[in-house]
Write an enzyme that holds these catalytic residues in place. Structure first.
Site, PDB file in Angstrom:
ATOM      1  N   SER A 135       1.002  -1.144   0.002  1.00  0.00           N
ATOM      2  CA  SER A 135      -0.045   0.142  -0.007  1.00  0.00           C
ATOM      3  C   SER A 135       0.801   1.088  -0.093  1.00  0.00           C
ATOM      4  CB  SER A 135      -1.058  -0.159   1.085  1.00  0.00           C
ATOM      5  OG  SER A 135      -0.269  -0.082   2.297  1.00  0.00           O
ATOM      6  N   GLY A 136       1.965   1.247  -0.686  1.00  0.00           N
ATOM      7  CA  GLY A 136       2.637   2.637  -1.208  1.00  0.00           C
ATOM      8  C   GLY A 136       2.020   2.938  -2.288  1.00  0.00           C
TER       9      GLY A 136
ATOM     10  N   ALA B 163       2.336   2.743  -5.557  1.00  0.00           N
ATOM     11  CA  ALA B 163       2.179   2.036  -6.516  1.00  0.00           C
ATOM     12  C   ALA B 163       1.030   1.162  -6.454  1.00  0.00           C
ATOM     13  CB  ALA B 163       3.378   0.960  -6.853  1.00  0.00           C
TER      14      ALA B 163
ATOM     15  N   ALA C 235       5.427   6.859   2.157  1.00  0.00           N
ATOM     16  CA  ALA C 235       5.100   7.816   3.550  1.00  0.00           C
ATOM     17  C   ALA C 235       6.382   8.526   3.759  1.00  0.00           C
ATOM     18  CB  ALA C 235       4.591   6.785   4.526  1.00  0.00           C
TER      19      ALA C 235
ATOM     20  N   ALA D 288       8.533   9.691   1.678  1.00  0.00           N
ATOM     21  CA  ALA D 288       9.323  10.569   0.885  1.00  0.00           C
ATOM     22  C   ALA D 288       9.292  11.939   0.833  1.00  0.00           C
ATOM     23  CB  ALA D 288       8.448  10.336  -0.560  1.00  0.00           C
TER      24      ALA D 288
ATOM     25  N   GLU E 213      16.852  19.160  -7.680  1.00  0.00           N
ATOM     26  CA  GLU E 213      17.534  17.982  -6.928  1.00  0.00           C
ATOM     27  C   GLU E 213      18.536  17.592  -8.170  1.00  0.00           C
ATOM     28  OE1 GLU E 213      14.825  14.952  -5.871  1.00  0.00           O
ATOM     29  OE2 GLU E 213      13.829  16.164  -4.359  1.00  0.00           O
TER      30      GLU E 213
ATOM     31  N   HIS F 232      21.598   6.402  -0.923  1.00  0.00           N
ATOM     32  CA  HIS F 232      21.342   8.089  -1.070  1.00  0.00           C
ATOM     33  C   HIS F 232      22.657   8.559  -0.135  1.00  0.00           C
ATOM     34  CE1 HIS F 232      19.545  12.149  -0.226  1.00  0.00           C
ATOM     35  NE2 HIS F 232      18.603  11.396  -0.895  1.00  0.00           N
TER      36      HIS F 232
ATOM     37  N   ARG G  13      23.567  11.270  -7.987  1.00  0.00           N
ATOM     38  CA  ARG G  13      23.531  10.632  -6.591  1.00  0.00           C
ATOM     39  C   ARG G  13      24.880   9.570  -6.029  1.00  0.00           C
ATOM     40  NH1 ARG G  13      17.532   9.282  -4.760  1.00  0.00           N
ATOM     41  NH2 ARG G  13      17.405  11.477  -4.365  1.00  0.00           N
TER      42      ARG G  13
ATOM     43  N   HIS H 296      18.946   3.354  -0.305  1.00  0.00           N
ATOM     44  CA  HIS H 296      17.917   4.027  -0.482  1.00  0.00           C
ATOM     45  C   HIS H 296      16.892   3.509  -1.430  1.00  0.00           C
ATOM     46  CE1 HIS H 296      15.590   7.919  -0.474  1.00  0.00           C
ATOM     47  NE2 HIS H 296      15.553   8.054  -1.772  1.00  0.00           N
TER      48      HIS H 296
ATOM     49  N   ARG I  94      18.921   5.801 -10.872  1.00  0.00           N
ATOM     50  CA  ARG I  94      17.630   6.501 -10.712  1.00  0.00           C
ATOM     51  C   ARG I  94      17.866   7.935 -10.507  1.00  0.00           C
ATOM     52  NH1 ARG I  94      13.714   8.268  -6.794  1.00  0.00           N
ATOM     53  NH2 ARG I  94      15.422   7.740  -5.245  1.00  0.00           N
TER      54      ARG I  94
ATOM     55  N   LEU J 149       8.254   8.207  -7.445  1.00  0.00           N
ATOM     56  CA  LEU J 149       7.117   8.168  -7.264  1.00  0.00           C
ATOM     57  C   LEU J 149       6.173   8.349  -8.557  1.00  0.00           C
ATOM     58  CD1 LEU J 149       7.358  10.715  -4.302  1.00  0.00           C
ATOM     59  CD2 LEU J 149       6.596   8.236  -3.981  1.00  0.00           C
TER      60      LEU J 149
HETATM   61  P1  FAD Z   1       6.527   1.522  -1.001  1.00  0.00           P
HETATM   62  O1  FAD Z   1       5.973   2.783  -0.829  1.00  0.00           O
HETATM   63  O2  FAD Z   1       7.800   1.045  -0.069  1.00  0.00           O
HETATM   64  O3  FAD Z   1       5.313   0.471  -0.360  1.00  0.00           O
HETATM   65  C1  FAD Z   1       5.446  -1.112  -0.528  1.00  0.00           C
HETATM   66  C2  FAD Z   1       4.428  -1.390   0.272  1.00  0.00           C
HETATM   67  O4  FAD Z   1       4.215  -3.039   0.410  1.00  0.00           O
HETATM   68  C3  FAD Z   1       4.122  -1.324   1.870  1.00  0.00           C
HETATM   69  O5  FAD Z   1       3.054  -0.854   2.397  1.00  0.00           O
HETATM   70  C4  FAD Z   1       4.819  -2.611   2.676  1.00  0.00           C
HETATM   71  O6  FAD Z   1       4.351  -2.563   3.865  1.00  0.00           O
HETATM   72  C5  FAD Z   1       4.310  -3.387   1.707  1.00  0.00           C
HETATM   73  N1  FAD Z   1       4.827  -4.672   1.709  1.00  0.00           N
HETATM   74  C6  FAD Z   1       5.933  -5.140   1.622  1.00  0.00           C
HETATM   75  N2  FAD Z   1       6.177  -6.331   1.451  1.00  0.00           N
HETATM   76  C7  FAD Z   1       4.952  -6.968   1.904  1.00  0.00           C
HETATM   77  C8  FAD Z   1       4.483  -8.387   1.992  1.00  0.00           C
HETATM   78  N3  FAD Z   1       5.344  -9.404   1.829  1.00  0.00           N
HETATM   79  N4  FAD Z   1       3.168  -8.429   2.286  1.00  0.00           N
HETATM   80  C9  FAD Z   1       2.216  -7.564   2.309  1.00  0.00           C
HETATM   81  N5  FAD Z   1       2.838  -6.255   2.044  1.00  0.00           N
HETATM   82  C10 FAD Z   1       4.079  -6.165   1.888  1.00  0.00           C
HETATM   83  N6  FAD Z   1      11.040   8.947  -4.618  1.00  0.00           N
HETATM   84  C11 FAD Z   1      10.722  10.126  -5.403  1.00  0.00           C
HETATM   85  O7  FAD Z   1      10.401   9.999  -6.359  1.00  0.00           O
HETATM   86  N7  FAD Z   1      10.791  11.131  -4.535  1.00  0.00           N
HETATM   87  C12 FAD Z   1      10.880  11.296  -3.248  1.00  0.00           C
HETATM   88  O8  FAD Z   1      10.911  12.488  -2.722  1.00  0.00           O
HETATM   89  C13 FAD Z   1      11.427  10.209  -2.682  1.00  0.00           C
HETATM   90  N8  FAD Z   1      11.718  10.421  -1.226  1.00  0.00           N
HETATM   91  C14 FAD Z   1      12.213   9.211  -0.541  1.00  0.00           C
HETATM   92  C15 FAD Z   1      12.453   9.471   0.639  1.00  0.00           C
HETATM   93  C16 FAD Z   1      12.751   8.254   1.598  1.00  0.00           C
HETATM   94  C17 FAD Z   1      13.083   8.293   3.084  1.00  0.00           C
HETATM   95  C18 FAD Z   1      12.905   6.945   1.001  1.00  0.00           C
HETATM   96  C19 FAD Z   1      13.061   5.536   1.700  1.00  0.00           C
HETATM   97  C20 FAD Z   1      12.479   7.010  -0.529  1.00  0.00           C
HETATM   98  C21 FAD Z   1      12.001   8.044  -1.249  1.00  0.00           C
HETATM   99  N9  FAD Z   1      11.875   7.797  -2.607  1.00  0.00           N
HETATM  100  C22 FAD Z   1      11.589   9.027  -3.284  1.00  0.00           C
HETATM  101  C23 FAD Z   1      11.507   6.577  -3.403  1.00  0.00           C
HETATM  102  C24 FAD Z   1      10.137   6.172  -3.434  1.00  0.00           C
HETATM  103  O9  FAD Z   1       9.501   6.703  -2.117  1.00  0.00           O
HETATM  104  C25 FAD Z   1       9.716   4.894  -3.492  1.00  0.00           C
HETATM  105  O10 FAD Z   1      10.362   4.301  -4.331  1.00  0.00           O
HETATM  106  C26 FAD Z   1       8.373   4.674  -3.846  1.00  0.00           C
HETATM  107  O11 FAD Z   1       7.712   5.377  -2.519  1.00  0.00           O
HETATM  108  C27 FAD Z   1       8.123   3.109  -3.691  1.00  0.00           C
HETATM  109  O12 FAD Z   1       6.716   3.040  -3.930  1.00  0.00           O
HETATM  110  P2  FAD Z   1       6.103   1.480  -3.933  1.00  0.00           P
HETATM  111  O13 FAD Z   1       4.598   1.880  -3.559  1.00  0.00           O
HETATM  112  O14 FAD Z   1       6.683   0.792  -4.912  1.00  0.00           O
HETATM  113  O15 FAD Z   1       6.654   0.801  -2.373  1.00  0.00           O
HETATM  114  C1  SIN Z   2      15.198  13.172  -1.439  1.00  0.00           C
HETATM  115  O1  SIN Z   2      14.547  13.957  -1.172  1.00  0.00           O
HETATM  116  O2  SIN Z   2      16.563  13.371  -1.609  1.00  0.00           O
HETATM  117  C2  SIN Z   2      14.683  11.730  -2.182  1.00  0.00           C
HETATM  118  C3  SIN Z   2      14.459  11.957  -3.571  1.00  0.00           C
HETATM  119  C4  SIN Z   2      14.472  10.443  -4.225  1.00  0.00           C
HETATM  120  O3  SIN Z   2      14.656   9.450  -3.551  1.00  0.00           O
HETATM  121  O4  SIN Z   2      13.953  10.805  -5.217  1.00  0.00           O
END
Ligand code: FAD
Ligand code: SIN
Length: 514
Positions: A17-18, A20, A48, A50, A118, A233, A278, A337, A372, A378
């Site tokens: 539930s990110g 995607a 959450a 980001a 950035e 990162h 990066r 990261h 990346r 996102l």
């Molecule tokens: P996630 O958001 O990581 O969600 C994964 C989900 O899967 C979670 O709900 C987790 O609990 C669930 N899950 C995992 N394994 C299981 C399982 N076995 N069973 C059930 N559920 C499971 N990117 C940007 O573009 N801009 C930014 O500013 C940025 N800032 C960032 C800051 C931080 C601190 C971090 C860590 C990353 C950042 N990124 C940023 C990268 C970006 O946030 C992530 O790549 C993106 O949010 C990934 O989204 P997602 O939905 O694929 O995965």
């Molecule tokens: C950051 O805010 O530096 C993270 C951005 C990203 O991971 O894309």
């Protein structure tokens, strides 16, 4: 055995539930969806956390072509240009989807969308919310929309552990909830399980996210791609907190500089300086730390008292560590990261196994290449969540196939972290990679709770060992050159296990090939 929706068509199961998973589940309406997520809705996600924001070429001096060129330059020769074009072209659709679900972006004093800068972006193009709270704002908006979406059923506290299949097609998911395993039948499955930072000791990712989706997909027969490309990162807040807090690249975008404890601005002579790609900045900081120096971000002159207004979340994280960024230097270190690798997919999010889609960070579309570009993730996750939903909406319904749930324990990445951190870090070499492969191979093939984390780590090690060059985020001290011709790697699990055996017992490989 426990079955959901007995007698009805099986739902589409979305795991995670990110951004995607939430985007896919919402865009699938009115098709019935069961969204499984390990923690609470939107929790345990990188989304959450980001900070920086979402890259979008909306400024008056910007174009989609410039955004594409920056993405390809950062990707260091390995981006799939067709996929990158297709995904970046969906930027307006992603921004309007987020706006439709109630997301509001920060505006400047003239009422225009505020655009951050950035690293490796040639234009200001980062849309952000609540200063540095983009991810939290996004999760709030999408989870609120999901709660009122009648076609989506949510199962929280549910850890997906295995995919089931029949006749080569995915039929459901084995899930652990409250310590009990059960099988849930699915019309098809969308993996959205995020990154692999939980395999490492120093990461900005939620510690439980070790790449469960990659392990499940690989065990179900799907090809993995680009696994060697793990992004560090440069500027995690160097404290004992786990996971490490992030100091967004946007802080350097506002002019903050990097200093070592001798007061030297060690990035000054490197092209791009603090805003170099990066991987370049992460390696420079790593080199300082390895040489015994400490590294700090200095935002005192560039931001001073403005820091807390522009970056309220980071100011809070610093305050928790007793640091006032307006007056103090901020201690930083590189941390895992983002993972450019993952389940190989096409532009619709389809994996190589029928009935299985992968979106967001757990997928490898080819957008990011070897490295990346900041804030493209996102964007990609939103675009691919919607693309997969469009594709699945066109598929027929399926009757549930009852299956007995295998008994299986919760996964535990803790046993592999020290080894992975030591050998699969910022710098790699053949000796360390071979040691990692030798230790991880038996664990990946065992019944241990660490088997799936070990399998993901083993895949990173095998891909990294085979890439005998340094490119993007993959740096080999024993192969420092970048080869003139290079391509993406992709392997299935039997291939990865076979390659691992051959790498640690080359004599067997010779006998086999004789
Ligand atoms: P996630 O958001 O990581 O969600 C994964 C989900 O899967 C979670 O709900 C987790 O609990 C669930 N899950 C995992 N394994 C299981 C399982 N076995 N069973 C059930 N559920 C499971 N990117 C940007 O573009 N801009 C930014 O500013 C940025 N800032 C960032 C800051 C931080 C601190 C971090 C860590 C990353 C950042 N990124 C940023 C990268 C970006 O946030 C992530 O790549 C993106 O949010 C990934 O989204 P997602 O939905 O694929 O995965
Ligand atoms: C950051 O805010 O530096 C993270 C951005 C990203 O991971 O894309």
């Amino acid at each position: 055995m426990n079955r959901l929706a007995q007698g009805a068509d099986a739902p589409v199961i979305v795991i995670g539930s990110g951004i995607a998973g939430l985007s896919a589940a919402l865009a699938l309406a009115p098709r019935p969806v069961l969204l499984l997520t390990r923690d609470g809705l939107g929790e345990g996600s990188s989304t959450a956390l980001a900070q920086g924001g979402i890259a979008a070429s909306v400024g008056p001096d910007d174009t989609a072509a410039l955004h594409l060129a920056d993405t390809i330059a950062a990707g260091d020769g390995l981006c799939d240009t067709g996929m990158a074009t297709a995904i970046l072209d969906q930027t307006p659709e992603v921004i309007s989807m987020l706006a439709r679900h109630g997301m509001t972006f920060d505006r400047d004093e003239n009422g225009h969308i505020a655009l951050g800068l950035e690293a490796a972006h040639s234009r200001r193009r980062i849309l952000h919310a609540r200063g540095d709270g983009t991810g939290a704002a996004l999760v709030d908006a999408l989870t609120a929309a999901l709660r009122t979406c009648p076609s989506v059923t949510v199962l929280t506290g549910a850890e997906a552990r295995r995919l089931t299949s029949a006749d080569g097609r995915i039929t459901g998911v084995t899930v652990l909830q409250d310590g009990r395993a059960r099988h849930i039948a699915a019309a098809c499955v969308v993996l959205a399980t995020g990154g692999i930072g939980g395999l490492y000791e120093a990461t900005t990712n939620p510690s439980d996210n070790y790449g469960a989706g990659l392990a499940m997909a690989a065990r179900a027969g799907a090809a993995l791609a680009d696994m060697e490309f793990v992004q560090f990162h440069p500027t995690a807040l160097a404290t004992a907190r786990q996971p490490l807090s992030l100091i967004s690249e946007a802080v350097r975008g506002e002019g903050a500089i990097l200093l070592n404890d001798l007061g030297q601005r060690f990035m000054a002579d490197i092209p791009g300086a603090e805003l170099a790609p990066r991987d370049v900045v992460a390696r420079a900081i790593h080199a300082q730390i390895t040489a015994g120096r400490r590294v700090f971000l200095d935002a005192r002159t560039a931001l001073g008292d403005r820091f807390a207004t522009r970056f309220p979340g980071i100011a809070g994280l610093c305050a928790d560590a007793g640091i006032d960024p307006a007056r103090d230097l901020i201690p930083v270190c590189p941390a895992v990261h983002y993972h450019m690798g993952g389940v190989l997919t096409d532009a619709r999010g389809r994996s190589s196994v029928p009935g299985l889609w992968a979106v967001g960070e757990c997928a490898s579309t080819g957008l990011h290449g070897a490295n990346r570009l900041a804030s493209n993730s996102l964007l990609e996750a939103g675009a691919m969540g919607m693309a997969a939903a469009r594709d699945i909406r066109d598929q027929g319904a399926a009757q549930p196939l009852p299956q007995i749930a295998q008994s299986i324990a919760a996964a535990d990445p803790a046993p592999v972290r020290a080894l992975v951190s030591r050998h699969l870090g910022v710098l790699r070499d053949a000796k360390g990679l071979d040691a990692a492969i030798e230790a991880l191979l038996p664990l990946a093939q065992s019944d241990s709770p660490a088997a799936d984390p070990a399998l993901v780590a083993l895949s990173v090690a095998v891909f990294a060992r085979l890439r005998q060059e340094s490119r993007g985020a993959h740096a080999r001290t024993d192969c420092p050159a970048t080869l003139s011709a290079s391509s993406r790697q992709q392997f299935t699990l039997p291939q990865i296990l076979g390659l691992a055996h051959d790498l640690i017992a080359p004599e067997t490989a010779l006998i086999r090939s004789a």
